[in-house]
Design an enzyme around this catalytic site. Sequence first.
Site, PDB file in Angstrom:
ATOM      1  N   LYS A   9     -28.397 148.205  39.637  1.00 42.33           N
ATOM      2  CA  LYS A   9     -28.467 147.187  40.681  1.00 42.33           C
ATOM      3  C   LYS A   9     -27.237 147.293  41.604  1.00 42.33           C
ATOM      4  O   LYS A   9     -26.262 147.979  41.276  1.00 42.33           O
ATOM      5  CB  LYS A   9     -28.553 145.803  40.034  1.00 42.33           C
ATOM      6  CG  LYS A   9     -29.845 145.593  39.219  1.00 42.33           C
ATOM      7  CD  LYS A   9     -29.910 144.179  38.645  1.00 42.33           C
ATOM      8  CE  LYS A   9     -31.176 143.958  37.836  1.00 42.33           C
ATOM      9  NZ  LYS A   9     -31.263 142.565  37.314  1.00 42.33           N
ATOM     10  N   TYR A  49     -40.262 141.934  42.153  1.00 41.09           N
ATOM     11  CA  TYR A  49     -39.981 140.729  41.370  1.00 41.09           C
ATOM     12  C   TYR A  49     -41.049 139.653  41.579  1.00 41.09           C
ATOM     13  O   TYR A  49     -40.785 138.468  41.402  1.00 41.09           O
ATOM     14  CB  TYR A  49     -38.596 140.183  41.729  1.00 41.09           C
ATOM     15  CG  TYR A  49     -37.453 140.893  41.019  1.00 41.09           C
ATOM     16  CD1 TYR A  49     -37.441 141.036  39.631  1.00 41.09           C
ATOM     17  CD2 TYR A  49     -36.365 141.399  41.727  1.00 41.09           C
ATOM     18  CE1 TYR A  49     -36.399 141.675  38.981  1.00 41.09           C
ATOM     19  CE2 TYR A  49     -35.310 142.036  41.078  1.00 41.09           C
ATOM     20  CZ  TYR A  49     -35.336 142.168  39.696  1.00 41.09           C
ATOM     21  OH  TYR A  49     -34.292 142.790  39.048  1.00 41.09           O
ATOM     22  N   PHE A  57     -34.660 130.733  41.527  1.00 37.17           N
ATOM     23  CA  PHE A  57     -33.663 131.758  41.860  1.00 37.17           C
ATOM     24  C   PHE A  57     -34.249 132.936  42.633  1.00 37.17           C
ATOM     25  O   PHE A  57     -33.541 133.907  42.920  1.00 37.17           O
ATOM     26  CB  PHE A  57     -32.974 132.274  40.579  1.00 37.17           C
ATOM     27  CG  PHE A  57     -33.908 132.834  39.544  1.00 37.17           C
ATOM     28  CD1 PHE A  57     -34.380 134.145  39.629  1.00 37.17           C
ATOM     29  CD2 PHE A  57     -34.326 132.063  38.462  1.00 37.17           C
ATOM     30  CE1 PHE A  57     -35.248 134.670  38.683  1.00 37.17           C
ATOM     31  CE2 PHE A  57     -35.196 132.579  37.496  1.00 37.17           C
ATOM     32  CZ  PHE A  57     -35.659 133.884  37.611  1.00 37.17           C
ATOM     33  N   ARG A  85     -34.625 148.994  27.538  1.00 38.71           N
ATOM     34  CA  ARG A  85     -34.346 147.551  27.516  1.00 38.71           C
ATOM     35  C   ARG A  85     -33.282 147.248  26.449  1.00 38.71           C
ATOM     36  O   ARG A  85     -32.395 146.424  26.667  1.00 38.71           O
ATOM     37  CB  ARG A  85     -35.620 146.761  27.211  1.00 38.71           C
ATOM     38  CG  ARG A  85     -36.714 146.861  28.261  1.00 38.71           C
ATOM     39  CD  ARG A  85     -36.595 145.892  29.373  1.00 38.71           C
ATOM     40  NE  ARG A  85     -36.717 144.510  28.981  1.00 38.71           N
ATOM     41  CZ  ARG A  85     -36.679 143.494  29.850  1.00 38.71           C
ATOM     42  NH1 ARG A  85     -36.540 143.747  31.154  1.00 38.71           N
ATOM     43  NH2 ARG A  85     -36.759 142.258  29.447  1.00 38.71           N
ATOM     44  N   ARG A 102     -25.202 145.456  29.493  1.00 35.90           N
ATOM     45  CA  ARG A 102     -24.876 144.130  30.023  1.00 35.90           C
ATOM     46  C   ARG A 102     -23.722 143.483  29.249  1.00 35.90           C
ATOM     47  O   ARG A 102     -22.903 142.785  29.838  1.00 35.90           O
ATOM     48  CB  ARG A 102     -26.130 143.264  30.035  1.00 35.90           C
ATOM     49  CG  ARG A 102     -27.089 143.664  31.176  1.00 35.90           C
ATOM     50  CD  ARG A 102     -28.473 143.101  30.977  1.00 35.90           C
ATOM     51  NE  ARG A 102     -29.320 143.255  32.169  1.00 35.90           N
ATOM     52  CZ  ARG A 102     -30.618 142.986  32.180  1.00 35.90           C
ATOM     53  NH1 ARG A 102     -31.221 142.559  31.081  1.00 35.90           N
ATOM     54  NH2 ARG A 102     -31.326 143.150  33.291  1.00 35.90           N
ATOM     55  N   ASN A 112     -26.414 141.473  36.712  1.00 38.92           N
ATOM     56  CA  ASN A 112     -26.390 142.035  35.354  1.00 38.92           C
ATOM     57  C   ASN A 112     -26.620 143.555  35.317  1.00 38.92           C
ATOM     58  O   ASN A 112     -27.114 144.102  34.348  1.00 38.92           O
ATOM     59  CB  ASN A 112     -27.347 141.265  34.441  1.00 38.92           C
ATOM     60  CG  ASN A 112     -28.774 141.250  34.980  1.00 38.92           C
ATOM     61  OD1 ASN A 112     -29.096 141.997  35.902  1.00 38.92           O
ATOM     62  ND2 ASN A 112     -29.614 140.423  34.394  1.00 38.92           N
ATOM     63  N   HIS A 115     -31.676 147.165  35.671  1.00 36.73           N
ATOM     64  CA  HIS A 115     -33.045 146.681  35.497  1.00 36.73           C
ATOM     65  C   HIS A 115     -33.804 147.656  34.623  1.00 36.73           C
ATOM     66  O   HIS A 115     -33.553 148.859  34.664  1.00 36.73           O
ATOM     67  CB  HIS A 115     -33.771 146.596  36.853  1.00 36.73           C
ATOM     68  CG  HIS A 115     -35.257 146.477  36.705  1.00 36.73           C
ATOM     69  ND1 HIS A 115     -35.870 145.302  36.376  1.00 36.73           N
ATOM     70  CD2 HIS A 115     -36.244 147.417  36.774  1.00 36.73           C
ATOM     71  CE1 HIS A 115     -37.189 145.520  36.270  1.00 36.73           C
ATOM     72  NE2 HIS A 115     -37.432 146.794  36.513  1.00 36.73           N
ATOM     73  N   GLU A 126     -44.036 149.595  38.690  1.00 35.06           N
ATOM     74  CA  GLU A 126     -42.714 149.749  39.312  1.00 35.06           C
ATOM     75  C   GLU A 126     -42.438 151.215  39.668  1.00 35.06           C
ATOM     76  O   GLU A 126     -41.858 151.504  40.720  1.00 35.06           O
ATOM     77  CB  GLU A 126     -41.638 149.182  38.385  1.00 35.06           C
ATOM     78  CG  GLU A 126     -41.783 147.665  38.230  1.00 35.06           C
ATOM     79  CD  GLU A 126     -40.908 147.059  37.140  1.00 35.06           C
ATOM     80  OE1 GLU A 126     -40.081 147.780  36.537  1.00 35.06           O
ATOM     81  OE2 GLU A 126     -41.044 145.844  36.898  1.00 35.06           O
TER      82      GLU A 126
HETATM   83  P1  RTP Z   1     -34.722 142.676  35.207  1.00 35.62           P
HETATM   84  O1  RTP Z   1     -36.177 142.350  35.521  1.00 35.62           O
HETATM   85  O2  RTP Z   1     -33.834 142.601  36.413  1.00 35.62           O
HETATM   86  O3  RTP Z   1     -34.617 143.954  34.449  1.00 35.62           O
HETATM   87  O4  RTP Z   1     -34.150 141.579  34.198  1.00 35.62           O
HETATM   88  P2  RTP Z   1     -34.877 140.960  32.932  1.00 35.62           P
HETATM   89  O5  RTP Z   1     -36.236 141.549  32.736  1.00 35.62           O
HETATM   90  O6  RTP Z   1     -33.915 141.050  31.809  1.00 35.62           O
HETATM   91  O7  RTP Z   1     -35.007 139.447  33.363  1.00 35.62           O
HETATM   92  P3  RTP Z   1     -36.156 138.731  34.208  1.00 35.62           P
HETATM   93  O8  RTP Z   1     -36.581 137.524  33.447  1.00 35.62           O
HETATM   94  O9  RTP Z   1     -37.212 139.706  34.612  1.00 35.62           O
HETATM   95  O10 RTP Z   1     -35.368 138.240  35.486  1.00 35.62           O
HETATM   96  C1  RTP Z   1     -35.130 139.119  36.558  1.00 35.62           C
HETATM   97  C2  RTP Z   1     -33.744 138.905  37.071  1.00 35.62           C
HETATM   98  O11 RTP Z   1     -33.676 137.622  37.670  1.00 35.62           O
HETATM   99  C3  RTP Z   1     -32.386 137.070  37.473  1.00 35.62           C
HETATM  100  N1  RTP Z   1     -32.509 135.813  36.757  1.00 35.62           N
HETATM  101  N2  RTP Z   1     -31.816 134.759  37.074  1.00 35.62           N
HETATM  102  N3  RTP Z   1     -30.734 132.168  37.135  1.00 35.62           N
HETATM  103  C4  RTP Z   1     -31.609 132.475  36.204  1.00 35.62           C
HETATM  104  O12 RTP Z   1     -31.981 131.681  35.355  1.00 35.62           O
HETATM  105  C5  RTP Z   1     -32.167 133.801  36.214  1.00 35.62           C
HETATM  106  N4  RTP Z   1     -33.084 134.251  35.374  1.00 35.62           N
HETATM  107  C6  RTP Z   1     -33.304 135.536  35.735  1.00 35.62           C
HETATM  108  C7  RTP Z   1     -31.594 138.048  36.640  1.00 35.62           C
HETATM  109  O13 RTP Z   1     -30.778 138.823  37.496  1.00 35.62           O
HETATM  110  C8  RTP Z   1     -32.663 138.896  35.993  1.00 35.62           C
HETATM  111  O14 RTP Z   1     -32.179 140.172  35.687  1.00 35.62           O
HETATM  112 MG    MG Z   2     -37.662 141.650  34.266  1.00 34.07          MG
END
Ligand code: RTP
Ligand code: MG
Length: 138
Positions: A9, A49, A57, A85, A102, A112, A115, A126
């Site tokens: 990122k 996303y 957010f 992951r 992370r 973080n 991705h 994706e």
């Molecule tokens: P990513 O998609 O970026 O790999 O991250 P992830 O699966 O671990 O988490 P995901 O639930 O898909 O969320 C995507 C990204 O959104 C941001 N986020 N912010 N403020 C919050 O509560 C919140 N929750 C998620 C994070 O940057 C997360 O990586």
């Molecule tokens: Mg995700």
Amino acid sequence: MERTFAMIKPDGVRRGLTPEILARIQRKGYRVVGLKQMVIARETAEAHYGEHKERPFFGELVDFITGGPVVAIALEGENAIAGWRAMMGATNPANAAPGSIRADFATTTGENVTHGSDSTESAARELALFFKDGELLA
Ligand code: RTP
Ligand code: MG
């Protein structure tokens, strides 16, 4: 063999973590079948996303991910989706396993560093969103 979509990122690129993260991927044994540095178009970020469209957010997330260059990576390997992951660690770095990317390099959920696709379906979607057919090794 599985393929997954990984990304460094904008915070990771800005902080010079690209070589460290690519080194971890190669030491793990995944094959890099696609790699490019790019600035993500807003429309692409919103599609990427899309599952978070209704979350509070979402706007900040799209601003952040389009706010500087990222490194888009297509990875291939045994169990690569879950394996990458696991290498990244939990979304919130405070909950990320010691030694994960992370845990080692991030302090906030919003920035973080990396991705990774979360399922077979997300990986296919994706990879197609970020790479054209000719950009991936056979
Ligand atoms: P990513 O998609 O970026 O790999 O991250 P992830 O699966 O671990 O988490 P995901 O639930 O898909 O969320 C995507 C990204 O959104 C941001 N986020 N912010 N403020 C919050 O509560 C919140 N929750 C998620 C994070 O940057 C997360 O990586
Ligand atoms: Mg995700």
